[in-house]
Design a protein around this motif. Structure first.
Motif, PDB file in Angstrom:
ATOM      1  N   MET A   1       0.836  -1.187   0.000  1.00  0.00           N
ATOM      2  CA  MET A   1       0.000   0.000   0.000  1.00  0.00           C
ATOM      3  C   MET A   1       0.877   1.245   0.000  1.00  0.00           C
ATOM      4  SD  MET A   1      -3.408  -0.166   0.415  1.00  0.00           S
ATOM      5  CE  MET A   1      -4.567  -1.488   0.586  1.00  0.00           C
ATOM      6  N   THR A   2       0.530   2.198  -0.813  1.00  0.00           N
ATOM      7  CA  THR A   2       1.208   3.477  -0.835  1.00  0.00           C
ATOM      8  C   THR A   2       0.329   4.491  -0.129  1.00  0.00           C
ATOM      9  OG1 THR A   2       2.302   2.922  -2.910  1.00  0.00           O
ATOM     10  CG2 THR A   2       2.181   5.254  -2.328  1.00  0.00           C
ATOM     11  N   ALA A   3       0.825   5.050   0.961  1.00  0.00           N
ATOM     12  CA  ALA A   3       0.049   6.017   1.741  1.00  0.00           C
ATOM     13  C   ALA A   3       0.151   7.388   1.095  1.00  0.00           C
ATOM     14  CB  ALA A   3       0.532   6.067   3.175  1.00  0.00           C
ATOM     15  N   VAL A   4      -1.008   8.020   0.918  1.00  0.00           N
ATOM     16  CA  VAL A   4      -1.078   9.360   0.368  1.00  0.00           C
ATOM     17  C   VAL A   4      -1.811  10.211   1.392  1.00  0.00           C
ATOM     18  CG1 VAL A   4      -2.047  10.770  -1.488  1.00  0.00           C
ATOM     19  CG2 VAL A   4      -1.061   8.529  -2.024  1.00  0.00           C
ATOM     20  N   ALA A   5      -1.140  11.239   1.905  1.00  0.00           N
ATOM     21  CA  ALA A   5      -1.741  12.112   2.903  1.00  0.00           C
ATOM     22  C   ALA A   5      -2.601  13.160   2.212  1.00  0.00           C
ATOM     23  CB  ALA A   5      -0.655  12.789   3.733  1.00  0.00           C
ATOM     24  N   VAL A   6      -3.852  13.240   2.651  1.00  0.00           N
ATOM     25  CA  VAL A   6      -4.789  14.226   2.109  1.00  0.00           C
ATOM     26  C   VAL A   6      -5.527  14.886   3.265  1.00  0.00           C
ATOM     27  CG1 VAL A   6      -5.093  12.990  -0.078  1.00  0.00           C
ATOM     28  CG2 VAL A   6      -6.661  12.544   1.814  1.00  0.00           C
ATOM     29  N   GLY A   7      -6.105  16.034   2.990  1.00  0.00           N
ATOM     30  CA  GLY A   7      -6.915  16.714   3.994  1.00  0.00           C
ATOM     31  C   GLY A   7      -8.340  16.192   3.964  1.00  0.00           C
ATOM     32  N   PRO A   8      -9.096  16.470   5.021  1.00  0.00           N
ATOM     33  CA  PRO A   8     -10.503  16.066   5.020  1.00  0.00           C
ATOM     34  C   PRO A   8     -11.236  16.755   3.868  1.00  0.00           C
ATOM     35  CG  PRO A   8      -9.962  17.368   6.988  1.00  0.00           C
ATOM     36  CD  PRO A   8      -8.711  17.219   6.194  1.00  0.00           C
ATOM     37  N   ARG A   9     -12.206  16.075   3.309  1.00  0.00           N
ATOM     38  CA  ARG A   9     -13.024  16.603   2.208  1.00  0.00           C
ATOM     39  C   ARG A   9     -12.237  16.814   0.916  1.00  0.00           C
ATOM     40  NH1 ARG A   9     -14.564  21.273   2.040  1.00  0.00           N
ATOM     41  NH2 ARG A   9     -16.463  20.910   0.859  1.00  0.00           N
ATOM     42  N   SER A  10     -11.050  16.266   0.806  1.00  0.00           N
ATOM     43  CA  SER A  10     -10.219  16.508  -0.373  1.00  0.00           C
ATOM     44  C   SER A  10     -10.863  16.001  -1.653  1.00  0.00           C
ATOM     45  CB  SER A  10      -8.851  15.828  -0.218  1.00  0.00           C
ATOM     46  OG  SER A  10      -8.044  16.516   0.674  1.00  0.00           O
ATOM     47  N   LEU A  11     -10.526  16.690  -2.724  1.00  0.00           N
ATOM     48  CA  LEU A  11     -10.811  16.228  -4.072  1.00  0.00           C
ATOM     49  C   LEU A  11      -9.534  15.534  -4.527  1.00  0.00           C
ATOM     50  CD1 LEU A  11     -12.400  16.163  -6.767  1.00  0.00           C
ATOM     51  CD2 LEU A  11     -11.439  18.425  -7.251  1.00  0.00           C
ATOM     52  N   VAL A  12      -9.587  14.208  -4.613  1.00  0.00           N
ATOM     53  CA  VAL A  12      -8.424  13.409  -5.004  1.00  0.00           C
ATOM     54  C   VAL A  12      -8.680  12.913  -6.419  1.00  0.00           C
ATOM     55  CG1 VAL A  12      -6.998  11.392  -4.484  1.00  0.00           C
ATOM     56  CG2 VAL A  12      -8.056  12.705  -2.602  1.00  0.00           C
ATOM     57  N   VAL A  13      -7.867  13.360  -7.353  1.00  0.00           N
ATOM     58  CA  VAL A  13      -8.037  12.973  -8.743  1.00  0.00           C
ATOM     59  C   VAL A  13      -6.973  11.948  -9.098  1.00  0.00           C
ATOM     60  CG1 VAL A  13      -7.957  13.761 -11.144  1.00  0.00           C
ATOM     61  CG2 VAL A  13      -9.111  15.141  -9.400  1.00  0.00           C
ATOM     62  N   LEU A  14      -7.421  10.779  -9.534  1.00  0.00           N
ATOM     63  CA  LEU A  14      -6.526   9.734 -10.003  1.00  0.00           C
ATOM     64  C   LEU A  14      -6.485   9.839 -11.524  1.00  0.00           C
ATOM     65  CD1 LEU A  14      -4.713   7.324  -9.518  1.00  0.00           C
ATOM     66  CD2 LEU A  14      -6.747   5.880  -9.529  1.00  0.00           C
ATOM     67  N   ALA A  15      -5.320  10.203 -12.034  1.00  0.00           N
ATOM     68  CA  ALA A  15      -5.154  10.487 -13.453  1.00  0.00           C
ATOM     69  C   ALA A  15      -4.131   9.552 -14.065  1.00  0.00           C
ATOM     70  CB  ALA A  15      -4.710  11.937 -13.622  1.00  0.00           C
ATOM     71  N   GLY A  16      -4.159   9.472 -15.372  1.00  0.00           N
ATOM     72  CA  GLY A  16      -3.195   8.657 -16.104  1.00  0.00           C
ATOM     73  C   GLY A  16      -3.767   8.253 -17.443  1.00  0.00           C
ATOM     74  N   LEU A  17      -2.969   7.566 -18.205  1.00  0.00           N
ATOM     75  CA  LEU A  17      -3.394   7.131 -19.537  1.00  0.00           C
ATOM     76  C   LEU A  17      -4.645   6.253 -19.472  1.00  0.00           C
ATOM     77  CD1 LEU A  17       0.003   6.114 -21.172  1.00  0.00           C
ATOM     78  CD2 LEU A  17      -1.544   7.942 -21.925  1.00  0.00           C
ATOM     79  N   PRO A  18      -5.501   6.326 -20.479  1.00  0.00           N
ATOM     80  CA  PRO A  18      -6.615   5.383 -20.562  1.00  0.00           C
ATOM     81  C   PRO A  18      -6.070   3.954 -20.619  1.00  0.00           C
ATOM     82  CG  PRO A  18      -6.946   7.206 -22.085  1.00  0.00           C
ATOM     83  CD  PRO A  18      -5.551   7.335 -21.546  1.00  0.00           C
ATOM     84  N   GLY A  19      -6.550   3.109 -19.721  1.00  0.00           N
ATOM     85  CA  GLY A  19      -6.081   1.731 -19.648  1.00  0.00           C
ATOM     86  C   GLY A  19      -4.970   1.522 -18.635  1.00  0.00           C
ATOM     87  N   ALA A  20      -4.535   2.597 -17.967  1.00  0.00           N
ATOM     88  CA  ALA A  20      -3.414   2.500 -17.018  1.00  0.00           C
ATOM     89  C   ALA A  20      -3.774   1.684 -15.782  1.00  0.00           C
ATOM     90  CB  ALA A  20      -2.952   3.891 -16.603  1.00  0.00           C
ATOM     91  N   GLY A  21      -5.049   1.628 -15.422  1.00  0.00           N
ATOM     92  CA  GLY A  21      -5.457   0.884 -14.231  1.00  0.00           C
ATOM     93  C   GLY A  21      -6.117   1.744 -13.169  1.00  0.00           C
ATOM     94  N   LYS A  22      -6.610   2.917 -13.563  1.00  0.00           N
ATOM     95  CA  LYS A  22      -7.221   3.831 -12.599  1.00  0.00           C
ATOM     96  C   LYS A  22      -8.445   3.221 -11.925  1.00  0.00           C
ATOM     97  CE  LYS A  22      -7.565   6.991 -15.805  1.00  0.00           C
ATOM     98  NZ  LYS A  22      -6.863   6.323 -16.889  1.00  0.00           N
ATOM     99  N   THR A  23      -9.313   2.592 -12.693  1.00  0.00           N
ATOM    100  CA  THR A  23     -10.522   1.977 -12.136  1.00  0.00           C
ATOM    101  C   THR A  23     -10.159   0.890 -11.135  1.00  0.00           C
ATOM    102  OG1 THR A  23     -11.860   2.510 -14.068  1.00  0.00           O
ATOM    103  CG2 THR A  23     -12.592   0.642 -12.729  1.00  0.00           C
ATOM    104  N   THR A  24      -9.193   0.056 -11.471  1.00  0.00           N
ATOM    105  CA  THR A  24      -8.755  -1.024 -10.587  1.00  0.00           C
ATOM    106  C   THR A  24      -8.180  -0.458  -9.298  1.00  0.00           C
ATOM    107  OG1 THR A  24      -8.280  -2.402 -12.511  1.00  0.00           O
ATOM    108  CG2 THR A  24      -7.232  -3.042 -10.432  1.00  0.00           C
ATOM    109  N   LEU A  25      -7.350   0.565  -9.416  1.00  0.00           N
ATOM    110  CA  LEU A  25      -6.735   1.177  -8.234  1.00  0.00           C
ATOM    111  C   LEU A  25      -7.796   1.816  -7.333  1.00  0.00           C
ATOM    112  CD1 LEU A  25      -3.822   1.582  -7.129  1.00  0.00           C
ATOM    113  CD2 LEU A  25      -3.917   3.858  -8.115  1.00  0.00           C
ATOM    114  N   LEU A  26      -8.754   2.521  -7.935  1.00  0.00           N
ATOM    115  CA  LEU A  26      -9.806   3.159  -7.132  1.00  0.00           C
ATOM    116  C   LEU A  26     -10.692   2.135  -6.441  1.00  0.00           C
ATOM    117  CD1 LEU A  26     -11.189   6.253  -9.078  1.00  0.00           C
ATOM    118  CD2 LEU A  26      -9.934   6.196  -6.927  1.00  0.00           C
ATOM    119  N   ALA A  27     -10.989   1.043  -7.122  1.00  0.00           N
ATOM    120  CA  ALA A  27     -11.860   0.022  -6.536  1.00  0.00           C
ATOM    121  C   ALA A  27     -11.249  -0.577  -5.276  1.00  0.00           C
ATOM    122  CB  ALA A  27     -12.152  -1.072  -7.559  1.00  0.00           C
TER     123      ALA A  27
END
Length: 181
Positions: A1-27
């Motif tokens: 697991m990679t820990a990413v520090a964010v503030g409460p209520r943050s807008l966290v955008v997971l970006a990258g190439l189409p097909g990179a695995g964003k949906t899998t990572l978010l799930a």
């Protein structure tokens, strides 16, 4: 697991190439128990596919999917006042990133940009695996823009308007650490 520090209520955008695995990572993202709303264009596509006859190719209603997805981002940014927003968006276009910054500013949400770093070959394999290939011209544009972004993101500060930047790979798993403050 990679820990990413964010503030409460943050807008966290997971970006990258189409097909990179964003949906899998978010799930599989771990919010550490913090309330979160996950907004993925695949959620919209799945609902719309049921409305269109099977004979209608996705490319004909793709613009509607993106319009509804972006509308949902804005809606939840306004209404999910106590939740993190985890947003799937390729964000290789500067206008897309600027629009997301504007949503964050308008709704007073801290903004964290997560770049999922995948090679064009990995992203193309991901598209093949999910059964939805971008046309080669569109994918080439994404790849060209992503190459410039990758160089910036791996060696520099967050993009303009973002308080944080994290770079992950397809092998990483995302764990959000919400810092009060």
């Amino acid at each position: 697991m990679t820990a990413v520090a964010v503030g409460p209520r943050s807008l966290v955008v997971l970006a990258g190439l189409p097909g990179a695995g964003k949906t899998t990572l978010l799930a599989a993202a771990d919010t550490g128990g913090a309330p979160a709303v996950v907004l993925d264009s695949d959620q919209v596509r799945a609902r719309l596919v049921a409305l269109f006859p099977k004979a209608v190719p996705y490319r004909f209603y793709r613009p509607l999917v993106h319009l509804v997805h972006r509308g949902r981002i804005f809606w939840y940014a306004i209404t999910a006042s106590r939740s993190l927003l985890l947003v799937h968006e390729p964000s290789t276009r500067p206008t897309t990133r600027a629009g997301l910054v504007a949503v964050g500013l308008l709704t007073r949400r801290p903004r964290h940009f997560v770049w999922l770093d995948a090679s064009p070959e990995e992203a193309l394999a991901g598209q093949v695996e999910r059964g939805r290939l971008l046309n080669s011209r569109s994918f080439t544009r994404h790849v060209r823009r992503a190459a410039r972004l990758r160089a910036r993101f791996t060696s520099g500060p967050p993009p303009r308007g973002w308080q944080g930047l994290s770079v992950l790979t397809r092998r990483d798993r995302l764990r959000l650490s919400v810092a009060e403050g």
